[in-house]
Design a protein around this motif. Structure first.
Motif, PDB file in Angstrom:
ATOM      1  N   THR A 293      12.199  -2.574  -7.543  1.00 25.35           N
ATOM      2  CA  THR A 293      11.589  -3.123  -6.335  1.00 25.35           C
ATOM      3  C   THR A 293      10.420  -2.258  -5.886  1.00 25.35           C
ATOM      4  OG1 THR A 293      13.734  -3.976  -5.704  1.00 25.35           O
ATOM      5  CG2 THR A 293      12.075  -3.890  -3.982  1.00 25.35           C
ATOM      6  N   MET A 294      10.565  -0.927  -5.954  1.00 27.31           N
ATOM      7  CA  MET A 294       9.494  -0.036  -5.542  1.00 27.31           C
ATOM      8  C   MET A 294       8.273  -0.215  -6.454  1.00 27.31           C
ATOM      9  SD  MET A 294      10.453   1.437  -2.847  1.00 27.31           S
ATOM     10  CE  MET A 294       9.499   2.913  -2.598  1.00 27.31           C
ATOM     11  N   THR A 295       8.487  -0.417  -7.749  1.00 30.07           N
ATOM     12  CA  THR A 295       7.371  -0.612  -8.667  1.00 30.07           C
ATOM     13  C   THR A 295       6.651  -1.915  -8.355  1.00 30.07           C
ATOM     14  OG1 THR A 295       8.534   0.625 -10.363  1.00 30.07           O
ATOM     15  CG2 THR A 295       6.741  -0.764 -11.092  1.00 30.07           C
ATOM     16  N   ALA A 296       7.383  -2.982  -8.118  1.00 33.14           N
ATOM     17  CA  ALA A 296       6.769  -4.266  -7.781  1.00 33.14           C
ATOM     18  C   ALA A 296       6.029  -4.163  -6.453  1.00 33.14           C
ATOM     19  CB  ALA A 296       7.831  -5.354  -7.720  1.00 33.14           C
ATOM     20  N   ARG A 297       6.636  -3.499  -5.489  1.00 35.84           N
ATOM     21  CA  ARG A 297       5.996  -3.321  -4.186  1.00 35.84           C
ATOM     22  C   ARG A 297       4.723  -2.488  -4.336  1.00 35.84           C
ATOM     23  NH1 ARG A 297      10.189  -1.330  -0.521  1.00 35.84           N
ATOM     24  NH2 ARG A 297      10.953  -3.441  -0.747  1.00 35.84           N
ATOM     25  N   GLY A 298       4.788  -1.439  -5.167  1.00 35.88           N
ATOM     26  CA  GLY A 298       3.610  -0.603  -5.403  1.00 35.88           C
ATOM     27  C   GLY A 298       2.476  -1.400  -6.029  1.00 35.88           C
ATOM     28  N   ALA A 299       2.807  -2.294  -6.959  1.00 36.53           N
ATOM     29  CA  ALA A 299       1.779  -3.123  -7.598  1.00 36.53           C
ATOM     30  C   ALA A 299       1.140  -4.072  -6.587  1.00 36.53           C
ATOM     31  CB  ALA A 299       2.384  -3.911  -8.756  1.00 36.53           C
ATOM     32  N   LEU A 300       1.944  -4.618  -5.684  1.00 37.57           N
ATOM     33  CA  LEU A 300       1.385  -5.500  -4.653  1.00 37.57           C
ATOM     34  C   LEU A 300       0.465  -4.729  -3.711  1.00 37.57           C
ATOM     35  CD1 LEU A 300       4.422  -7.788  -3.735  1.00 37.57           C
ATOM     36  CD2 LEU A 300       2.299  -8.433  -4.897  1.00 37.57           C
ATOM     37  N   VAL A 301       0.852  -3.513  -3.369  1.00 35.47           N
ATOM     38  CA  VAL A 301       0.006  -2.690  -2.496  1.00 35.47           C
ATOM     39  C   VAL A 301      -1.295  -2.353  -3.213  1.00 35.47           C
ATOM     40  CG1 VAL A 301      -0.165  -0.461  -1.320  1.00 35.47           C
ATOM     41  CG2 VAL A 301       1.941  -1.786  -1.159  1.00 35.47           C
ATOM     42  N   GLN A 302      -1.218  -2.038  -4.501  1.00 39.46           N
ATOM     43  CA  GLN A 302      -2.427  -1.732  -5.263  1.00 39.46           C
ATOM     44  C   GLN A 302      -3.331  -2.960  -5.374  1.00 39.46           C
ATOM     45  OE1 GLN A 302      -0.565   0.019  -8.704  1.00 39.46           O
ATOM     46  NE2 GLN A 302      -1.053   2.080  -7.987  1.00 39.46           N
ATOM     47  N   LEU A 303      -2.744  -4.115  -5.556  1.00 44.99           N
ATOM     48  CA  LEU A 303      -3.526  -5.354  -5.577  1.00 44.99           C
ATOM     49  C   LEU A 303      -4.204  -5.563  -4.221  1.00 44.99           C
ATOM     50  CD1 LEU A 303      -4.361  -7.904  -7.093  1.00 44.99           C
ATOM     51  CD2 LEU A 303      -2.255  -8.982  -6.293  1.00 44.99           C
ATOM     52  N   ALA A 304      -3.492  -5.262  -3.152  1.00 46.81           N
ATOM     53  CA  ALA A 304      -4.069  -5.381  -1.811  1.00 46.81           C
ATOM     54  C   ALA A 304      -5.239  -4.420  -1.633  1.00 46.81           C
ATOM     55  CB  ALA A 304      -2.999  -5.121  -0.751  1.00 46.81           C
ATOM     56  N   VAL A 305      -5.151  -3.226  -2.210  1.00 55.16           N
ATOM     57  CA  VAL A 305      -6.252  -2.260  -2.124  1.00 55.16           C
ATOM     58  C   VAL A 305      -7.505  -2.849  -2.764  1.00 55.16           C
ATOM     59  CG1 VAL A 305      -7.080  -0.024  -2.991  1.00 55.16           C
ATOM     60  CG2 VAL A 305      -4.808  -0.200  -1.964  1.00 55.16           C
ATOM     61  N   VAL A 306      -7.357  -3.494  -3.908  1.00 54.97           N
ATOM     62  CA  VAL A 306      -8.509  -4.119  -4.572  1.00 54.97           C
ATOM     63  C   VAL A 306      -9.091  -5.202  -3.669  1.00 54.97           C
ATOM     64  CG1 VAL A 306      -9.271  -5.434  -6.589  1.00 54.97           C
ATOM     65  CG2 VAL A 306      -7.647  -3.550  -6.870  1.00 54.97           C
ATOM     66  N   GLY A 307      -8.238  -5.992  -3.039  1.00 54.23           N
ATOM     67  CA  GLY A 307      -8.706  -7.022  -2.112  1.00 54.23           C
ATOM     68  C   GLY A 307      -9.422  -6.438  -0.907  1.00 54.23           C
ATOM     69  N   VAL A 308      -8.886  -5.361  -0.359  1.00 49.52           N
ATOM     70  CA  VAL A 308      -9.523  -4.710   0.791  1.00 49.52           C
ATOM     71  C   VAL A 308     -10.885  -4.142   0.392  1.00 49.52           C
ATOM     72  CG1 VAL A 308      -9.336  -2.726   2.369  1.00 49.52           C
ATOM     73  CG2 VAL A 308      -7.384  -4.243   2.031  1.00 49.52           C
ATOM     74  N   ALA A 309     -10.996  -3.614  -0.817  1.00 49.88           N
ATOM     75  CA  ALA A 309     -12.285  -3.101  -1.296  1.00 49.88           C
ATOM     76  C   ALA A 309     -13.313  -4.232  -1.358  1.00 49.88           C
ATOM     77  CB  ALA A 309     -12.123  -2.441  -2.664  1.00 49.88           C
ATOM     78  N   ALA A 310     -12.907  -5.391  -1.852  1.00 50.47           N
ATOM     79  CA  ALA A 310     -13.816  -6.541  -1.923  1.00 50.47           C
ATOM     80  C   ALA A 310     -14.222  -6.991  -0.517  1.00 50.47           C
ATOM     81  CB  ALA A 310     -13.160  -7.691  -2.677  1.00 50.47           C
ATOM     82  N   ILE A 311     -13.277  -7.019   0.388  1.00 52.41           N
ATOM     83  CA  ILE A 311     -13.568  -7.417   1.769  1.00 52.41           C
ATOM     84  C   ILE A 311     -14.520  -6.404   2.417  1.00 52.41           C
ATOM     85  CG2 ILE A 311     -12.556  -7.680   4.073  1.00 52.41           C
ATOM     86  CD1 ILE A 311     -10.086  -8.905   2.604  1.00 52.41           C
ATOM     87  N   GLY A 312     -14.313  -5.126   2.128  1.00 50.58           N
ATOM     88  CA  GLY A 312     -15.214  -4.102   2.658  1.00 50.58           C
ATOM     89  C   GLY A 312     -16.648  -4.309   2.189  1.00 50.58           C
ATOM     90  N   GLY A 313     -16.812  -4.618   0.907  1.00 54.84           N
ATOM     91  CA  GLY A 313     -18.144  -4.906   0.382  1.00 54.84           C
ATOM     92  C   GLY A 313     -18.763  -6.118   1.055  1.00 54.84           C
ATOM     93  N   LEU A 314     -17.936  -7.147   1.302  1.00 58.77           N
ATOM     94  CA  LEU A 314     -18.433  -8.343   1.987  1.00 58.77           C
ATOM     95  C   LEU A 314     -18.834  -8.043   3.428  1.00 58.77           C
ATOM     96  CD1 LEU A 314     -15.957 -11.079   0.709  1.00 58.77           C
ATOM     97  CD2 LEU A 314     -18.400 -10.849   0.169  1.00 58.77           C
ATOM     98  N   LEU A 315     -18.100  -7.171   4.086  1.00 55.43           N
ATOM     99  CA  LEU A 315     -18.458  -6.799   5.459  1.00 55.43           C
ATOM    100  C   LEU A 315     -19.811  -6.098   5.513  1.00 55.43           C
ATOM    101  CD1 LEU A 315     -15.039  -5.627   6.943  1.00 55.43           C
ATOM    102  CD2 LEU A 315     -16.382  -7.625   7.605  1.00 55.43           C
TER     103      LEU A 315
END
Length: 151
Positions: free
Chosen positions: A20-42
């Motif tokens: 569960t921790m590994t799956a949760r970690g992967a989701l958080v890492q995916l979210a980091v990539v999304g936040v980076a894209a949103i930051g560039g858009l901002l």
């Protein structure tokens, strides 16, 4: 052989805390990539539409507009490459340190692209800000998730 000895030599069974921790970690890492894209858009939204900075660079002699699609694609491709390299290097004792150094060097080198493009000063500032926001978010965010997962 006791039940706890079995799990030392093999992966934890599905549904356990480690899985569960590994799956949760992967989701958080995916979210980091999304936040980076949103930051560039901002940065793009503030510099382009709001401030009126022309986000156009010369690419091979012809002008190329920096669009939201190009920002998102660049952030996702860069994020996926960073994530893959982190997964590979995190298997080594000093992998996280090596990954951080590689990421920082790549970010610094990426700053040369806009600087050498011959763009106007305000366009250059906006492009450099995009690189710093996306790259910085990926380096700090992915590093923090890797640290938490390795702990």
């Amino acid at each position: 052989m006791t039940r706890s000895d079995q799990y030392i030599s093999q992966a934890p069974p599905r549904g356990t805390r480690a899985t569960t921790m590994t799956a949760r970690g992967a989701l958080v890492q995916l979210a980091v990539v999304g936040v980076a894209a949103i930051g560039g858009l901002l940065v793009w939204a503030i510099a382009g539409p709001l401030a009126g900075v022309p986000l156009v660079v010369a690419a091979g002699g012809s002008p190329m507009a920096i669009t939201p699609v190009s920002i998102v694609v660049a952030a996702i491709v860069t994020g996926a490459a960073a994530w893959l390299l982190l997964a590979l290097l995190s298997r080594h004792p000093r992998g996280l340190t090596a990954w951080t150094i590689v990421g920082t060097v790549v970010l610094l080198l990426s700053l040369l692209g806009p600087a050498l493009s011959g763009a106007a000063v305000m366009t250059l500032v906006a492009l450099e800000a995009m690189h710093l926001v996306v790259g910085g978010t990926l380096i700090i965010g992915l590093r923090r998730t890797a640290s938490r997962r390795d702990a």
